[in-house]
Design a protein around this motif. Sequence first.
Motif, PDB file in Angstrom:
ATOM      1  N   PHE A 194       0.850  -1.193   0.000  1.00 44.61           N
ATOM      2  CA  PHE A 194       0.000   0.000   0.000  1.00 44.61           C
ATOM      3  C   PHE A 194       0.883   1.238   0.000  1.00 44.61           C
ATOM      4  O   PHE A 194       2.072   1.157   0.294  1.00 44.61           O
ATOM      5  CB  PHE A 194      -0.900   0.037   1.238  1.00 44.61           C
ATOM      6  CG  PHE A 194      -0.136  -0.096   2.528  1.00 44.61           C
ATOM      7  CD1 PHE A 194       0.284   1.018   3.225  1.00 44.61           C
ATOM      8  CD2 PHE A 194       0.198  -1.346   3.033  1.00 44.61           C
ATOM      9  CE1 PHE A 194       1.015   0.901   4.405  1.00 44.61           C
ATOM     10  CE2 PHE A 194       0.933  -1.472   4.207  1.00 44.61           C
ATOM     11  CZ  PHE A 194       1.331  -0.353   4.896  1.00 44.61           C
ATOM     12  N   TYR A 244      -0.190  -3.002  -6.532  1.00 42.32           N
ATOM     13  CA  TYR A 244      -0.678  -4.336  -6.899  1.00 42.32           C
ATOM     14  C   TYR A 244       0.373  -5.450  -6.771  1.00 42.32           C
ATOM     15  O   TYR A 244       0.096  -6.518  -6.219  1.00 42.32           O
ATOM     16  CB  TYR A 244      -1.214  -4.314  -8.328  1.00 42.32           C
ATOM     17  CG  TYR A 244      -2.474  -3.494  -8.506  1.00 42.32           C
ATOM     18  CD1 TYR A 244      -3.603  -3.738  -7.728  1.00 42.32           C
ATOM     19  CD2 TYR A 244      -2.544  -2.488  -9.461  1.00 42.32           C
ATOM     20  CE1 TYR A 244      -4.761  -2.998  -7.906  1.00 42.32           C
ATOM     21  CE2 TYR A 244      -3.706  -1.739  -9.656  1.00 42.32           C
ATOM     22  CZ  TYR A 244      -4.821  -2.004  -8.866  1.00 42.32           C
ATOM     23  OH  TYR A 244      -5.961  -1.273  -9.051  1.00 42.32           O
ATOM     24  N   ARG A 248      -5.277   2.832  -6.406  1.00 37.06           N
ATOM     25  CA  ARG A 248      -4.876   3.875  -7.354  1.00 37.06           C
ATOM     26  C   ARG A 248      -3.396   4.211  -7.210  1.00 37.06           C
ATOM     27  O   ARG A 248      -2.783   4.730  -8.127  1.00 37.06           O
ATOM     28  CB  ARG A 248      -5.759   5.103  -7.121  1.00 37.06           C
ATOM     29  CG  ARG A 248      -5.710   6.146  -8.201  1.00 37.06           C
ATOM     30  CD  ARG A 248      -6.150   5.640  -9.558  1.00 37.06           C
ATOM     31  NE  ARG A 248      -6.424   6.741 -10.472  1.00 37.06           N
ATOM     32  CZ  ARG A 248      -6.255   6.664 -11.784  1.00 37.06           C
ATOM     33  NH1 ARG A 248      -5.816   5.547 -12.343  1.00 37.06           N
ATOM     34  NH2 ARG A 248      -6.544   7.689 -12.564  1.00 37.06           N
ATOM     35  N   CYS A 249      -2.812   3.941  -6.035  1.00 37.86           N
ATOM     36  CA  CYS A 249      -1.375   4.176  -5.881  1.00 37.86           C
ATOM     37  C   CYS A 249      -0.567   3.136  -6.642  1.00 37.86           C
ATOM     38  O   CYS A 249       0.624   3.302  -6.855  1.00 37.86           O
ATOM     39  CB  CYS A 249      -0.966   4.141  -4.411  1.00 37.86           C
ATOM     40  SG  CYS A 249      -1.768   5.389  -3.390  1.00 37.86           S
ATOM     41  N   GLY A 250      -1.200   2.014  -6.987  1.00 37.10           N
ATOM     42  CA  GLY A 250      -0.521   1.002  -7.798  1.00 37.10           C
ATOM     43  C   GLY A 250       0.374   0.058  -7.018  1.00 37.10           C
ATOM     44  O   GLY A 250       1.459  -0.292  -7.453  1.00 37.10           O
TER      45      GLY A 250
END
Lengths: 744, 211
Positions: free
Chosen positions: B153, B195, B191-193
């Motif tokens: 995160f 993943y 949205r911060c990416g």
Amino acid sequence: MSKKHLENADMETAMSRVDGRVKVMGAAKYTAEVQLPELTYGVLVESTIGQGVITALDTKKAEWAPGVIAVISHLNTPGVPEYKLQNQDVIQKQLRVFDSPNIYYNGQPIAVVVADTFERARYAASLVKVTYAKQQSYSNLEDNLSKAVVPKKAKSDPKGFTTDFLRGKAEAFRDAEFQVNEEYIQPSEAHHPMEPHSIIATWEAADKLTLVDKTQGSQQTAASIAKSFQLPPENVKVLSTYVGGAFGSALRVWPHEIVAILAAKKVQKPVKLVLHRNQMSYMVGYRPYTLQKVAIGASKDGKIVGLSHASYGKTSMYEEFTENVLIMSRMMYDIPNVDTKYRIVPLNVSTPAPMRGPGEATGSFALECAMDELSYKLNMDPIALRLANYASQDPDKKMPWSSNYLKECYELGAEKIGWNKRKAQPDANQEGEWKIGYGVATGTFGAFRGGASAKATFKPDGTLLLQSAIADIGPGTATSMTAIAAKNLGLAPEKISFQLGNSTFPKAPMQGGSNTVATVGSAIVATCDNLKVELAKRAAVQKPEWKNAIAKNIKIVGTQLINSDDASSKVEIASLFSQDNLAELVVKGDAAPGEESKKYSFYSFSVHFIEAHVHELTGVVKIKNAVSVIDCGTVVSPKTARSQSMGGIVGGIGMALMEEVVLDDRTGRTVTASFGDYHVPVQADIPQMDMMFVNERDPYLNPMGSKGLGEIVIIGVAPAVANAVYNATGKRVRDLPITPDKLI
Amino acid sequence: MIENNTREKEEKELSGNSRRDFLKKSSVITAIALTPVAAVKASDLKLDEKLSDAIEQMPLSIEINGQQHNLKVEPRTTLLDLLRERLKLTGTKKGCDQGQCGACTVHIDGVRALSCLQLAVMNDGAKITTIEGLSDGDKLHPMQEAFIKHDGFQCGYCTPGQIMSAVACIHEGHANSETEIREFMSGNICRCGAYANIVNAIKEVKEGGAI
């Protein structure tokens, strides 16, 4: 790869986020989660036409609905004092909230319903009936290019990147043997941070306001609000302890924040206003739709003779928005003849905002695609073309780079992605039904540093509290600042806590434009140095040899203060407090840039490599591999830097393949307001990613040796994807996003 | 323009804390067959709030993180708003309020669900687990530990939903390969990416066999 270069990060050993625990426990309180007594809820009513005038606003039903405390609009607003000081004829300001019945765009806030619960406010908002005198609205850029204007900023800032610019001869590309002359379209993109914009406004007294607010700058928001409401600056307090992403959307005060403050004034209770996801497309800015014309001419050896670059971007009817779309064309390559032209088109849309890699990301899409197109015309490797035009100093400012490791970036990345597997001819590499292609593109963003201060509170038990007004929208500011302080002092990171997001804390810039570590980090270094000097002064009472100790040699090791110049002189930290009966030691530090920007040109650089697979029948693009090589100076916090860079690739993939705000130009209404229509990358879209950092110190920008990171990780990703798709398919898509319909 | 005189008069009537004035004016009067005079009297006695309890709210018996709650809620209140606004369990996040982002993921009777798409009253008798109930007191759940280690995160806003989904993903048997994890975690937007780090965290917990 040299030892110094960082490839990815060792997740076992690298320092984890200092706020990780509260975040994974759900204990971090974001704006809308702060609990206040007597809280009320505001829900916005917005215009449903693109241009016109409200002729009637019937709020009776809403006012009579259960739980409703007030409905506020231009008919009964308590008013924003600053508006009276503004010239009503000049529309160059932010939207004046509830100031008139005029509608400038579809989705404009026109009223707010305040009730005792969210459900009641939301229902009552649906009962407000609005009658308009509707006028034709204009929201399409291409249809309205004749309305393009030179922004006022071009006159007020003639050296800026919005002024018409000429180096050498205009349109020199026309004389060259090999030419590219194309148009590129970057559609509007919405920031869509996962936390919707929120605010809780409380009037503590008639002239005193406290805001819990989603903002990238607590002090800048406080100053802006104090000006709007004509309050003493010290009477406006803004808290933004946790910010759930922003990407530029929270760099200014937006209408919904003014609405909440007006509502709180009216009802004399705290008002919480949270935007709905769909409102996030047009209430808090967006990357503006931009049409670019790029022409490049080169000789046979790849040397670029001339570059012409023009940009036309959307802005609102009431405010000019500009960004640095053209900066890269002026400074990236060693080109003797460059001309640029920047125009904006006022339309019935809300005002855009900087979105991650603002301007530069848009500009690099056009420039770096054009470079790729030129490489095929020349039958030259795209990396070789870039190296042939490598600028050994900044050709725009005509100054040496403070540091520039682009050549290393190209080399490291080419090896990592397996650039030698790339076919020079497009559409020549296929495995089964998938066409395979490789693309490269360069990114750059100014490396900035501003002024900041910090405060340190040190205790006898060796714990240190650091405070700064800076926001953290996600990069991990508390973590990187803790790392900087720990390194400076020798103190264990667990002993340090870092508090931020509070306008009453020491001065900090907004978190934007990749300048936080350079700016606030420098203040942390100054503060830690001051603390060490203060401790040495106290140690000199016990041992006179401390009188000559200099900050850089002083370290805190365990419970002791050590001078590396004189190992025998160590003293117990606790004794430095007890000797004066001190409970704590408070020191401050300030840091500001010096004269370095007069001698050097400061930029961060990145090179992005993409391996794309395109399905021959459906046109589906799968990114298989992504490599980013980054020249951001010394890496301060490896784990968070790596994550920030991966986030840049993910954002760039969204920009390249799916993100597009679509308006219905008949009404100016946003068609793609929800995540069902506005697609952002999800897990299944994500490739194998490798982050590589050159990790070479920048000698001039700041004491840490760092340069900015947050923007360069996205700037250049979208063109790298577009170039990879061309290499795979032979189809050049010049209007983002590259959706399957454009490939079949 | 609306006639100002009328407005002022109406505003006067509506001013102060008479937010339950609806009884005097709304169609509820007819619904419960009170005469206007009786309604005004009822309002003055704050009987309207009591009436509202009876006609606008429904009983709800729900167990959240092991704690039993016996509540009265409006039927239109979502489980998400009940958690966040009423019970102050703000660990569960509102990202889109329409089932498109996954930030509000909780476990209902052990199965992951989007709390923004659930009316609270649909969950009478259910057992809900939110992020606040995942750790064992101060001892973090292995998935929470793995998210910290793998930096799953940045801003942290989607994180509780990601973690609740991640735990469920393993329990469902959908964490057997990287591709499968990516597929079954695609309902949670970050949205911060973060993943790739999230996948690594899930892989480690799955391989560690702790859950």
